[in-house]
Scaffold this motif. Structure first.
Motif, PDB file in Angstrom:
ATOM      1  N   LEU A   1       0.817  -1.216   0.000  1.00  0.00           N
ATOM      2  CA  LEU A   1       0.000   0.000   0.000  1.00  0.00           C
ATOM      3  C   LEU A   1       0.850   1.266   0.000  1.00  0.00           C
ATOM      4  CD1 LEU A   1      -2.800  -1.157   2.456  1.00  0.00           C
ATOM      5  CD2 LEU A   1      -3.056  -0.718   0.012  1.00  0.00           C
ATOM      6  N   ASN A   2       2.096   1.134   0.450  1.00  0.00           N
ATOM      7  CA  ASN A   2       3.008   2.275   0.442  1.00  0.00           C
ATOM      8  C   ASN A   2       3.870   2.322  -0.812  1.00  0.00           C
ATOM      9  OD1 ASN A   2       2.195   3.360   2.933  1.00  0.00           O
ATOM     10  ND2 ASN A   2       3.517   1.954   4.061  1.00  0.00           N
ATOM     11  N   GLY A   3       3.484   1.525  -1.825  1.00  0.00           N
ATOM     12  CA  GLY A   3       4.180   1.600  -3.107  1.00  0.00           C
ATOM     13  C   GLY A   3       5.292   0.605  -3.301  1.00  0.00           C
ATOM     14  N   GLY A   4       5.455  -0.354  -2.381  1.00  0.00           N
ATOM     15  CA  GLY A   4       6.504  -1.358  -2.511  1.00  0.00           C
ATOM     16  C   GLY A   4       6.264  -2.309  -3.667  1.00  0.00           C
ATOM     17  N   GLU A   5       7.327  -2.974  -4.083  1.00  0.00           N
ATOM     18  CA  GLU A   5       7.243  -3.893  -5.219  1.00  0.00           C
ATOM     19  C   GLU A   5       6.540  -5.200  -4.833  1.00  0.00           C
ATOM     20  OE1 GLU A   5       8.200  -3.283  -8.402  1.00  0.00           O
ATOM     21  OE2 GLU A   5       8.471  -1.242  -7.634  1.00  0.00           O
ATOM     22  N   ASN A   6       5.967  -5.851  -5.842  1.00  0.00           N
ATOM     23  CA  ASN A   6       5.379  -7.171  -5.655  1.00  0.00           C
ATOM     24  C   ASN A   6       6.471  -8.156  -5.241  1.00  0.00           C
ATOM     25  OD1 ASN A   6       3.072  -5.975  -6.699  1.00  0.00           O
ATOM     26  ND2 ASN A   6       3.368  -6.824  -8.749  1.00  0.00           N
ATOM     27  N   PHE A   7       6.101  -9.170  -4.457  1.00  0.00           N
ATOM     28  CA  PHE A   7       7.090 -10.174  -4.080  1.00  0.00           C
ATOM     29  C   PHE A   7       6.423 -11.455  -3.612  1.00  0.00           C
ATOM     30  CE2 PHE A   7       6.093  -8.208  -0.044  1.00  0.00           C
ATOM     31  CZ  PHE A   7       6.245  -9.207   0.900  1.00  0.00           C
ATOM     32  N   VAL A   8       7.229 -12.522  -3.631  1.00  0.00           N
ATOM     33  CA  VAL A   8       6.869 -13.817  -3.060  1.00  0.00           C
ATOM     34  C   VAL A   8       7.939 -14.142  -2.035  1.00  0.00           C
ATOM     35  CG1 VAL A   8       6.536 -16.279  -3.516  1.00  0.00           C
ATOM     36  CG2 VAL A   8       5.781 -14.583  -5.198  1.00  0.00           C
ATOM     37  N   ALA A   9       7.541 -14.594  -0.839  1.00  0.00           N
ATOM     38  CA  ALA A   9       8.545 -14.849   0.196  1.00  0.00           C
ATOM     39  C   ALA A   9       8.103 -15.957   1.133  1.00  0.00           C
ATOM     40  CB  ALA A   9       8.829 -13.581   0.997  1.00  0.00           C
ATOM     41  N   ASN A  10       9.097 -16.664   1.639  1.00  0.00           N
ATOM     42  CA  ASN A  10       8.868 -17.683   2.668  1.00  0.00           C
ATOM     43  C   ASN A  10       8.601 -17.039   4.016  1.00  0.00           C
ATOM     44  OD1 ASN A  10       9.466 -19.793   0.882  1.00  0.00           O
ATOM     45  ND2 ASN A  10      11.636 -19.791   1.421  1.00  0.00           N
ATOM     46  N   CYS A  11       7.805 -17.712   4.828  1.00  0.00           N
ATOM     47  CA  CYS A  11       7.603 -17.308   6.219  1.00  0.00           C
ATOM     48  C   CYS A  11       7.907 -18.508   7.116  1.00  0.00           C
ATOM     49  CB  CYS A  11       6.177 -16.823   6.448  1.00  0.00           C
ATOM     50  SG  CYS A  11       5.838 -15.201   5.779  1.00  0.00           S
ATOM     51  N   GLY A  12       9.059 -18.476   7.733  1.00  0.00           N
ATOM     52  CA  GLY A  12       9.488 -19.513   8.658  1.00  0.00           C
ATOM     53  C   GLY A  12      10.657 -18.976   9.452  1.00  0.00           C
ATOM     54  N   TYR A  13      11.189 -19.796  10.338  1.00  0.00           N
ATOM     55  CA  TYR A  13      12.273 -19.355  11.213  1.00  0.00           C
ATOM     56  C   TYR A  13      13.659 -19.769  10.726  1.00  0.00           C
ATOM     57  CZ  TYR A  13       8.773 -18.199  14.802  1.00  0.00           C
ATOM     58  OH  TYR A  13       7.718 -17.656  15.512  1.00  0.00           O
ATOM     59  N   GLY A  14      13.714 -20.726   9.792  1.00  0.00           N
ATOM     60  CA  GLY A  14      15.015 -21.152   9.292  1.00  0.00           C
ATOM     61  C   GLY A  14      15.612 -22.323  10.039  1.00  0.00           C
ATOM     62  N   HIS A  15      14.843 -22.954  10.906  1.00  0.00           N
ATOM     63  CA  HIS A  15      15.298 -24.172  11.576  1.00  0.00           C
ATOM     64  C   HIS A  15      14.081 -25.047  11.852  1.00  0.00           C
ATOM     65  CE1 HIS A  15      13.775 -22.616  15.430  1.00  0.00           C
ATOM     66  NE2 HIS A  15      14.309 -21.453  15.074  1.00  0.00           N
ATOM     67  N   GLY A  16      14.305 -26.341  11.970  1.00  0.00           N
ATOM     68  CA  GLY A  16      13.179 -27.252  12.095  1.00  0.00           C
ATOM     69  C   GLY A  16      13.229 -28.121  13.331  1.00  0.00           C
ATOM     70  N   PHE A  17      12.076 -28.727  13.623  1.00  0.00           N
ATOM     71  CA  PHE A  17      11.949 -29.706  14.686  1.00  0.00           C
ATOM     72  C   PHE A  17      11.263 -30.937  14.103  1.00  0.00           C
ATOM     73  CE2 PHE A  17      12.043 -25.660  16.948  1.00  0.00           C
ATOM     74  CZ  PHE A  17      12.991 -25.928  17.943  1.00  0.00           C
ATOM     75  N   SER A  18      11.647 -32.112  14.591  1.00  0.00           N
ATOM     76  CA  SER A  18      11.011 -33.343  14.136  1.00  0.00           C
ATOM     77  C   SER A  18       9.674 -33.529  14.850  1.00  0.00           C
ATOM     78  CB  SER A  18      11.914 -34.546  14.414  1.00  0.00           C
ATOM     79  OG  SER A  18      11.940 -34.837  15.811  1.00  0.00           O
ATOM     80  N   VAL A  19       8.881 -34.438  14.322  1.00  0.00           N
ATOM     81  CA  VAL A  19       7.596 -34.750  14.953  1.00  0.00           C
ATOM     82  C   VAL A  19       7.811 -35.206  16.396  1.00  0.00           C
ATOM     83  CG1 VAL A  19       5.587 -36.278  14.891  1.00  0.00           C
ATOM     84  CG2 VAL A  19       6.482 -35.313  12.757  1.00  0.00           C
TER      85      VAL A  19
END
Length: 330
Positions: free
Chosen positions: A241-259
C-alpha cells in the motif's frame, strides 16, 4: 483504510483480522463458515457470510465498504484430503481464487495479499528452501496454491495488480492474548493434535512415518508462531500500500523440529504423558521443509518475536485449555 479478509473466521485469518483491528484499521471478513467460526471474528470487524467466488457479492462489498486491499486466506488446507479429492481442492483453492482475483482487478483494488504454502516446493531435498527453489509440488494442495501464485504473477504483469504471496511453513500456536486459535473439529496440524491429546480432547495421537531420512526418522518441519506469521502479513500489506514492489517470500524461522521433538515438547510443557502410536507414512508428506527466510526479513524488516518451540506450545496449550473448559463458545 478498509481491508477485506477472506477466510477471516478461520485460524490464520482471524489472527489477521485481530491484528488489523488492533492497528485501528477497518476490517470486513468474508467467510462461508464451512470450517470457520463467526465467534473468532473480532467484534470490531464486520462479518459477511458468503463465497469468495460470488463476484456480485465481492464487488458490492468493495464498493460499499470502500475496500482498499484484500488479504486472501480462504481455502482448503489438508494435504491428504487433497490427494483423495483433488477436484474439490482445485475448485476451492484455484478456481475460486481466480474469481476473487478477477473481481479485485475489475474493482482496481490497491493490493492483494495471498496466503500460500511451502507445499509448492514438494520434496526439494535441500537443507534450506529459498524462493528460487524448483517448484514441484507433490500434492494437489500444493499445486492448487502454486496455480494461484501464477495467476497473481500474470495478473500483475497484464493488469498492474499489486500483490504479495507468503509461503507458510508450519503455522502453530495461538493468540498470546487468548482471543483466537485453531478450532478445527478434525485437527490436522501436529501441535494442535498433540495439545488436544495433552488436554484430554483426544485419547491418543499418531505419528505418521518413522523411516524418513531425518535424524530420528520422523518428518522435520519449520514451526512458525501464528502471531509472527501475521506480523509478516501486516508488514507485507503496508509495504504494498506504500508503493513497494510485488514479491513472493517464505515465512518460517530457518530451523526445524522433528515430529518426535514436538511431541516431547508438548509432554514437557503440559506435564502430561499421553499415548502416541506409530503409523505408516501419509501420501504427500515430504521428509523435511525448512525455510530460508532471508527475503521476507530483508524486504519487510521482519523480526520474529516468538521463535521458541516451548512458547509456541505454551500458547497452543492455553488455547486448548480454554476450549476444554468452555471459556470459548463456538
Amino acid at each position: 483504510m478498509t481491508i477485506l479478509v477472506t477466510g477471516g473466521a478461520g485460524y490464520v485469518g482471524s489472527h489477521m483480522a485481530y491484528a488489523l483491528v488492533d492497528r485501528g484499521e477497518k476490517v470486513v471478513v468474508l467467510d462461508d463458515l464451512s470450517t470457520g467460526h463467526g465467534e473468532l471474528v473480532p467484534s470490531a470487524a464486520k462479518l459477511v457470510k458468503g463465497d469468495i467466488a460470488d463476484r456480485k457479492l465481492v464487488s458490492r462489498l468493495i464498493a460499499d465498504e470502500g475496500i482498499n486491499a484484500i488479504a486472501h486466506f480462504a481455502g482448503s488446507i489438508v494435504v491428504s484430503d487433497s490427494v483423495a479429492d483433488p477436484l474439490t481442492y482445485y475448485d476451492n483453492n484455484t478456481v475460486k481464487s481466480r474469481a476473487l482475483i478477477e473481481t479485485a482487478v475489475a474493482a482496481k483494488v490497491e493490493a492483494f495479499l495471498f496466503s500460500s504454502t511451502a507445499a509448492v516446493y514438494g520434496e526439494p531435498g535441500a537443507d534450506l528452501l529459498d524462493e528460487e527453489q524448483n517448484l514441484q509440488p507433490v500434492s494437489p494442495y500444493g499445486w492448487s496454491k502454486l496455480m494461484t501464485e501464477v495467476m497473481l504473477r500474470d495478473s500483475a504483469a497484464a493488469y498492474g495488480l499489486k500483490y504479495a504471496a507468503l509461503r507458510y511453513f508450519n503455522v502453530a500456536g495461538a493468540d498470546p492474548a487468548g482471543r483466537t486459535g485453531e478450532t478445527r473439529e478434525h485437527a490436522t496440524h501436529l501441535i494442535e493434535i498433540a495439545a488436544q491429546a495433552a488436554t484430554g480432547r483426544r485419547n491418543r495421537m499418531e505419528v505418521f512415518g518413522t523411516d524418513y531420512p531425518t535424524p530420528d526418522g520422523t518428518c522435520l518441519r519449520d514451526y512458525i508462531h501464528v502471531t509472527d506469521l501475521i506480523d509478516a502479513h501486516v508488514k507485507a500489506l503496508m509495504h504494498l500500500l506504500n508503493g513497494g514492489e510485488n514479491f513472493v517470500a517464505n515465512c518460517g524461522y530457518g530451523h526445524g523440529f522433528s515430529v518426535l521433538q514436538v511431541v516431547d515438547a508438548i509432554k514437557r510443557v503440559s506435564g502430561v504423558d499421553f499415548r502416541v502410536d506409530m503409523s505408516d507414512r501419509r501420501p504427500g508428506d515430504p521428509p523435511a521443509l525448512v525455510a530460508d527466510s532471508a527475503r521476507v526479513r530483508e524486504i519487510l524488516g521482519w523480526e520474529p518475536k516468538y521463535d521458541d518451540l516451548d512458547t509456541i506450545v505454551k500458547h497452543a496449550l492455553a488455547w486448548e485449555d480454554q476450549l476444554v473448559k468452555g471459556r470459548v463458545k463456538l
